[in-house]
Design a protein around this motif. Structure first.
Motif, PDB file in Angstrom:
ATOM      1  N   VAL A  75      39.770  12.476  11.468  1.00  0.00           N
ATOM      2  CA  VAL A  75      40.282  11.107  11.376  1.00  0.00           C
ATOM      3  C   VAL A  75      39.150  10.098  11.225  1.00  0.00           C
ATOM      4  N   LEU A  76      38.026  10.369  11.877  1.00  0.00           N
ATOM      5  CA  LEU A  76      36.883   9.454  11.784  1.00  0.00           C
ATOM      6  C   LEU A  76      36.180   9.557  10.438  1.00  0.00           C
ATOM      7  N   ILE A  77      36.000  10.793   9.953  1.00  0.00           N
ATOM      8  CA  ILE A  77      35.279  10.988   8.690  1.00  0.00           C
ATOM      9  C   ILE A  77      36.133  10.574   7.496  1.00  0.00           C
ATOM     10  N   MET A  78      37.357  11.078   7.426  1.00  0.00           N
ATOM     11  CA  MET A  78      38.239  10.795   6.292  1.00  0.00           C
ATOM     12  C   MET A  78      39.147   9.604   6.610  1.00  0.00           C
ATOM     13  N   ASN A  79      38.525   8.484   6.930  1.00  0.00           N
ATOM     14  CA  ASN A  79      39.311   7.282   7.209  1.00  0.00           C
ATOM     15  C   ASN A  79      39.758   6.637   5.896  1.00  0.00           C
TER      16      ASN A  79
END
Length: 251
Positions: A75-79
């Motif tokens: 969720v943090l990387i592929m925001n």
């Protein structure tokens, strides 16, 4: 994942719209002609959209890599910002790549023949009928186009190397099967698209075969875009559940 699938779906609609309507019109009307400006437009948009799909498939492979190899940080990387930037970069680079190829191709003189042995305007058959020195255009096709396509293909392969390594470390058979099932649809589409595209474009003009020239474009211009929705929907549990609800079927 669904954001990328949405972009892929829109892309496939445009991709098939570049060639198939004109082809069907020629079949219905019994004609085999196209204006020069329409031919230029067809080459530009066909190469552009094909290049975008090439990059977008690599982006989707990276998305699967993050989901499987770094699930807690997905969720943090592929925001939202990252996803939009990746898609925007795919579309921008695709049109830039197409502009280079289109300019290099149509600066050549076509004085010997105006007949293309193909059902739409494409670079290999156009270079075949050009009467000028086609070597610079072939160099551009192999270097720029090859680097663009192979770069996307290599990025996809690297992502899948990490994905497979991570899946093999999963102890349970059910866990490995579940993780790999999220990639099978994409892997099938990648194989179909890159396999036919490389076979069609990474070949010298002197070895261009009219029979192969008609066969391979049917795969990456018609069959592959048609199969992509089928491949993804049949392998998508959420879609199948939604379809059963709409049809009133029991689970």
């Amino acid at each position: 994942m669904y954001f990328f699938l949405w972009n892929l779906s829109v892309l496939e609609i445009f991709y098939t719209s570049v060639t198939i309507p004109k082809m069907l019109l020629n079949f219905i009307m019994g004609t085999t002609s196209i204006t020069f400006n329409a031919c230029v437009s067809q080459v530009f948009f066909f190469i552009a959209l094909g290049s975008i799909e090439c990059t977008l498939l690599a982006v989707m492979a990276y998305d699967r890599y993050v989901a499987i190899c770094n699930p807690l940080q997905y969720v943090l990387i592929m925001n939202s910002t990252t996803c939009k930037a990746l898609v925007g970069g795919s579309w921008s680079s695709g049109f830039l790549n197409s502009m280079i190829h289109t300019v290099c191709t149509f600066q050549l003189p076509f004085c010997s023949s105006n007949m293309i042995n193909q059902f739409f305007c494409d670079i290999p058959p156009l270079l075949k009928v050009a009467c000028g020195n086609t070597f610079p255009s072939q160099v551009v096709l192999f270097t720029v186009g090859g680097a663009y396509g192979f770069g996307s293909f290599l990025s996809t392969i690297i992502s899948y190397i990490h994905i497979i390594s991570t899946i093999l470390e999963i102890k349970s058979t059910e866990g490995r099967k579940k993780a790999f099932s999220t990639c099978t649809s994409h892997l099938t589409v990648v194989t179909l698209f890159f396999g036919t595209s490389f076979s069609a474009y990474l070949k010298p003009t002197s070895k261009y075969s009219s029979e192969e020239g008609k066969l391979f474009p049917v795969f990456y211009a018609v069959i592959t875009p048609t199969l992509n929705p089928i491949i993804y929907t049949l392998r998508n549990k959420e879609f199948k559940n939604a379809f059963r609800k709409i049809m009133g079927l029991k689970f």
